[in-house]
Design an enzyme around this catalytic site. Structure first.
Site, PDB file in Angstrom:
ATOM      1  N   ASP A 102      43.451  36.865  38.470  1.00  0.00           N
ATOM      2  CA  ASP A 102      42.689  35.810  37.249  1.00  0.00           C
ATOM      3  C   ASP A 102      43.232  35.361  36.375  1.00  0.00           C
ATOM      4  O   ASP A 102      44.600  35.931  36.358  1.00  0.00           O
ATOM      5  CB  ASP A 102      40.889  37.197  36.431  1.00  0.00           C
ATOM      6  CG  ASP A 102      40.303  37.792  37.817  1.00  0.00           C
ATOM      7  OD1 ASP A 102      40.490  37.098  39.318  1.00  0.00           O
ATOM      8  OD2 ASP A 102      39.761  38.363  38.280  1.00  0.00           O
TER       9      ASP A 102
HETATM   10  N1  URA Z   1      40.760  42.448  40.532  1.00  0.00           N
HETATM   11  C1  URA Z   1      40.160  41.667  40.015  1.00  0.00           C
HETATM   12  O1  URA Z   1      39.697  42.114  39.142  1.00  0.00           O
HETATM   13  N2  URA Z   1      41.003  40.813  39.246  1.00  0.00           N
HETATM   14  C2  URA Z   1      42.384  40.441  39.728  1.00  0.00           C
HETATM   15  O2  URA Z   1      42.914  39.645  38.643  1.00  0.00           O
HETATM   16  C3  URA Z   1      43.268  41.212  40.038  1.00  0.00           C
HETATM   17  C4  URA Z   1      42.001  42.277  41.343  1.00  0.00           C
END
Ligand code: URA
Length: 234
Positions: A102
């Site tokens: 993310d």
């Molecule tokens: N899980 C998440 O919620 N976000 C990420 O960036 C990676 C794994």
């Protein structure tokens, strides 16, 4: 491979700029000037020079990046800089993130143009362990921490999904900081797992993927090529 394609694969030139360079007499093939874009060359044997510099195809590339926050894993330009903008290599846009993070998640991101290798790392069938450290909004300790550890070990039903998560490992570093090891990569998986446990992730960092671990050697925003051993470890 066609000569104009070879030029565009080995230099920053587009196909049409490669054709122009050919027309301008900037290219030689095995020592002879060449102008025909459609000429077929042997990419291993033939010697192609552009303004006197030897050109060669790069092989498949395998990169690890310490992703900072506020950088996006997408290919298109948007609100934030893209991870490929941090990688100062020719044709960096051909590199694909191996499982996205993310925009606010930091830490280890692998990138490659080898689709099969990427599949080996990301496919849940291969059960490759990814380790995350989550900063939690609510402290969890005592019976609640034990309950969460058991839930994660058994598999959690995430909102809107029909199959529980694969068994995973949760360890509390402190009441507000937890290390979660998962072997899948569902959409926002770590954050959604903590929501299912009645908590909220304030900050998330990926520490390792399989045997590849992020160390202090790479500052946020820095990258390096993987070693042959690291590539072969998947
Ligand atoms: N899980 C998440 O919620 N976000 C990420 O960036 C990676 C794994």
């Amino acid at each position: 491979m066609r000569l104009d394609r070879f030029l565009s694969e080995t230099t920053p030139l587009t196909r049409s700029l490669a054709k122009r360079a050919l027309k301008n007499g900037e290219v030689t093939l095995n020592g002879e000037p060449i102008k025909q874009a459609a000429t077929h060359i042997d990419t291993q044997e033939d010697v192609v020079l552009l303004n006197g510099a030897r050109l060669a195809l790069v092989g498949l590339r395998y990169i690890m990046l310490n992703k900072p926050a506020d950088v996006e894993c997408t290919a298109r330009r948007g609100l934030y800089p893209r991870v490929i903008d941090l990688i100062d290599l020719p044709k960096a846009e051909r590199l694909q993130p191996v499982g996205r993070l993310d925009v606010d998640t930091t830490g280890l991101l692998l990138l490659t143009d080898d689709g099969q290798w990427s599949h080996r790392v990301t496919s849940p069938r291969h059960r490759c362990a990814k380790v995350y450290v989550a900063e939690l909004a609510e402290p969890m300790e005592g019976d609640m921490a034990e309950w969460a550890i058991n839930q994660v070990a058994e598999g959690i039903m995430l909102d809107g999904e029909e199959t529980p998560t694969q068994p995973a490992t949760l360890r509390f570093i402190s009441p507000r900081q937890a290390e979660l090891t998962i072997t899948e990569g569902r959409y926002h998986q770590v954050k959604r797992m903590f929501v299912a446990l009645g908590n909220h992730v304030d900050a998330l960092h990926r520490r390792s993927i399989g045997d590849i671990e992020l160390t202090d050697a790479l500052a946020p925003g820095e990258w390096r090529e993987l070693t042959p051993e690291e590539i072969a470890s998947f």
